[in-house]
Motif scaffolding. Structure first.
Motif: not given
Length: 656
Positions: A162-166, A63-66, A244-251
């Motif tokens: 692999i559909f949602n990379f980290r 199984v592919f994994s990240v 908070a996830s709406n406003f936290r700086s993230a990629v």
């Protein structure tokens, strides 16, 4: 979540961490020891000195994994920062292979009497705790925590799929001096990359490696993308904010398409036409809405003789609301089918609201399903559909030129009013015959409260009278929920009496408790000792013992995210106090008038005397459900001035 399965001998991972900028584990510098605070966020109890993460795609057990590796070093300044030594790593639960923490290292470093001591974590002191059916929490506490401790830990995490990379969150609940993330992605996978939050990247670079990934018979190129942010203040969560996830700086990374070993491309980022078909064909969504036949026999009972469309919709809503109770789970997909929910009188949010849509359509009404993301789940992506971002479904019924949004999962919710946790931007309306479309989700009512006090001040300094409170919209919903939670009206009044030790409540009555469409009206006889000594020539009366603002909900120097009330607020107070014959206002008190720009809100008070009656009015209005970050300081000052003004007493005096 879908997975890609491949035979192990076709895949060989040969891409390495060439040029990775991880820092040396266990190296404590003099600067680390001397660090007293984060200069850019000096009130913090702890700070991330440095953190580094890297992700790559690998093959595990077919199984592919990240594969994600994380390393962090944190300075604890004082005892209030000790909670940052309690580490929680969320692990996703999959059907095949669950997330797994590997290669864990954790060390507490203390510098005492000129000597550096290291205390290693005993892995026997780690444990797992199941949060829900999707997430397990891997937990441990750093050993030997002291003021000034420098804690450091690292681990490796394998996540199938692999559909949602980290995702990488640069900003957290403590400041960070240096945060760095490296994403290693073979060219056969293409991800949409999105940077969220108000902060800008300090550095970003991408390096291409030729033929570094053996993919079946082919070698393909790989990209190493590095993202760095420095001197990040903490994201402090305050009142009136959505997730908070709406406003936290993230990629964020979302797989858009990939190429299989035969060279065929597969598009993952679909359009709404694809999603519409998928949802309408799904046995747990569209197939449930189609089950109108389930209501054929009970429809006469549900409609109870109603004939016009609005009355029919209200009757069906009330029936579903009363007869199917929520089992605690939310989601857009039916958990046990609406047939089972009707039989067992219980189901998840989708069981209930999809049954509502089906019943409305069975009655010949025009009803649709609207999927949304709740306030604590975050906002949804408007650019391309990501169905996993939606976690809630409600009904939308269209009658004439009016549309009503309905959620039958909340027992005390009136027709046409959504719970505040659903008021979160836009939702997507799914129609079985027409293309889906976006729909703005706004509160249909305000939070309204009106207090009316009619009382008499006795010669003994006691205030006696009647207090009437009229609550509407969301305020009425909250009151009804508190009464329901208390178990009875008497117990609710008893609790209310305990919360107001200076005011004695008696002879209560509550009207409109079961009439959800109408205001809730509470009436109480009250008694309150105002003055201990009536022999003085002057008396000081503070009229803000009802509807007082004690605390400013806005305390940050700056806020990078909106103030989201969910619904506008209107609160009013009218107080008429009959004074003894020999007592009057000492002087004409100064009235208060505050206004926010462009009619966004106001606060007003007025005081006068007519005959023996002291008359006081107060109005507090917040006319916008959402205020932008640019309006934050004005709101903060607005509340500060209200709190300061409410400390002002009225001065009464004797005439003889």
């Amino acid at each position: 979540m879908k997975k890609i399965y491949l035979i192990a001998f076709f895949i060989l991972w040969v891409f390495t961490y060439a040029g990775a900028q991880d820092f040396e584990y266990g190296k404590i510098t003099g600067d680390d020891v001397e660090l007293k605070n984060a200069a850019f966020d000096s009130n913090a109890n702890a700070v991330v000195i440095r953190e580094f993460g890297t992700s790559r795609i690998d093959l595990n057990d077919g199984v592919f994994s990240v594969v994600f590796m994380y390393h962090v070093k944190i300075k604890i300044f004082n005892k209030n920062g000790f909670n940052h030594g309690n580490i929680v790593i969320p692990l996703r639960i999959h059907k095949e292979v669950d997330d797994e923490v590997q290669e864990l290292k954790a060390t507490t470093n203390n510098f005492v009497n000129g000597r550096l001591t290291k205390t290693e974590l005993d892995k026997k002191n780690t444990f797992k705790e199941k949060a829900n059916k999707y997430i397990t929490l891997y937990k441990f506490t750093m050993p030997n925590l002291q003021e000034g401790s420098i804690i450091e830990y690292s681990y490796r995490l394998n996540s199938p799929g692999i559909f949602n990379f980290r995702t990488w969150e640069f900003q957290g609940n403590i400041p960070k001096i240096h945060s760095e993330y490296e994403a290693n992605i073979p060219a056969v996978y293409n991800y949409n990359v999105a940077l969220r939050g108000a902060r800008k990247l300090t550095s970003q670079k991408s390096v291409l490696f030729k033929e570094c990934f053996q993919y079946g018979p082919h070698k393909v190129n790989c990209s190493k993308m590095t993202y760095i942010m420095k001197d990040l203040p903490a994201l402090i969560e305050e009142d009136y904010m959505t997730a908070a996830s709406n406003f936290r700086s993230a990629v964020y990374f979302e797989l858009s398409h990939y190429t299989d070993m035969r060279g065929l491309e597969h598009n993952i980022t679909r359009n709404w036409k694809d999603i519409d078909k998928e949802l309408n064909d799904d046995k747990s969504f569209g197939a449930q809405i189609k089950k109108k036949e389930l209501f054929k026999d009970i429809l006469p009972q549900m409609l109870n003789g109603t004939t016009d469309e609005t009355s029919k919709a209200r009757a069906i809503y009330a029936y579903i609301q009363k007869n199917i109770k929520r089992n605690g789970y939310i989601g857009i997909y039916s958990e046990n089918t609406i047939k089972t929910a009707l039989e067992k009188h219980a189901g998840n949010t989708a069981d209930i609201n999809l049954a509502l849509v089906a019943a409305l359509n069975a009655a010949g009404l025009n009803a649709e399903a609207l999927i949304l993301s709740t306030r604590n789940n975050g906002t949804v992506n408007n650019l391309y559909p990501v169905i996993s971002e939606f976690n809630y479904v409600v009904a939308k019924v269209n009658i004439g030129n009016t549309s009503y949004l309905l959620d039958a999962t909340v027992p005390l919710l009136p027709f046409g009013l959504l719970p505040l946790h659903c008021i979160n931007g836009k939702g997507r309306v799914i129609n079985q015959k027409k293309p889906s479309y976006w729909y703005d989700i706004v509160a249909s009512q305000k939070q309204t409260t009106k207090y009316v006090l009619t009382a008499k001040l006795t010669n003994e300094g006691v205030l006696k009278g009647k207090l009437t409170t009229v609550s509407g919209g969301y305020s009425a919903l909250k009151k009804r929920e508190r009464i329901n939670e208390a178990g009875s009206i008497d117990q609710y009044v008893e609790r209310l009496d305990e919360q107001m030790p200076k005011i004695k409540l008696a002879n209560h009555s509550i009207e409109g408790l079961d009439s959800l469409e109408n205001p809730l009206i509470e009436s109480y006889d009250i008694e309150m000792k105002i003055f201990d000594n009536m022999n003085n020539k002057e008396f000081y009366l503070n009229p803000f013992f009802i509807s007082r603002t004690d605390k400013n909900p806005f305390n940050l120097n700056d806020r990078s995210y909106p103030v989201d009330l969910g619904a506008a607020v209107d609160e009013r107070l009218t107080m008429t106090i009959e004074l003894p014959d020999n007592i009057v206002l000492a002087n004409e008190p100064k009235n208060m008038g505050l206004a926010l720009a462009e009619g966004a809100g106001k606060y007003q008070t007025s005081t006068s005397q007519s005959g023996n009656n002291l008359i006081f009015h107060q109005v507090m209005q917040l006319n916008k459900p959402i205020y932008s970050p640019d309006e934050y300081l004005s709101l903060k000052e607005f509340y500060s001035r209200i709190i300061q003004f409410q400390k002002t007493d009225l001065i009464l005096k004797k005439t003889n």
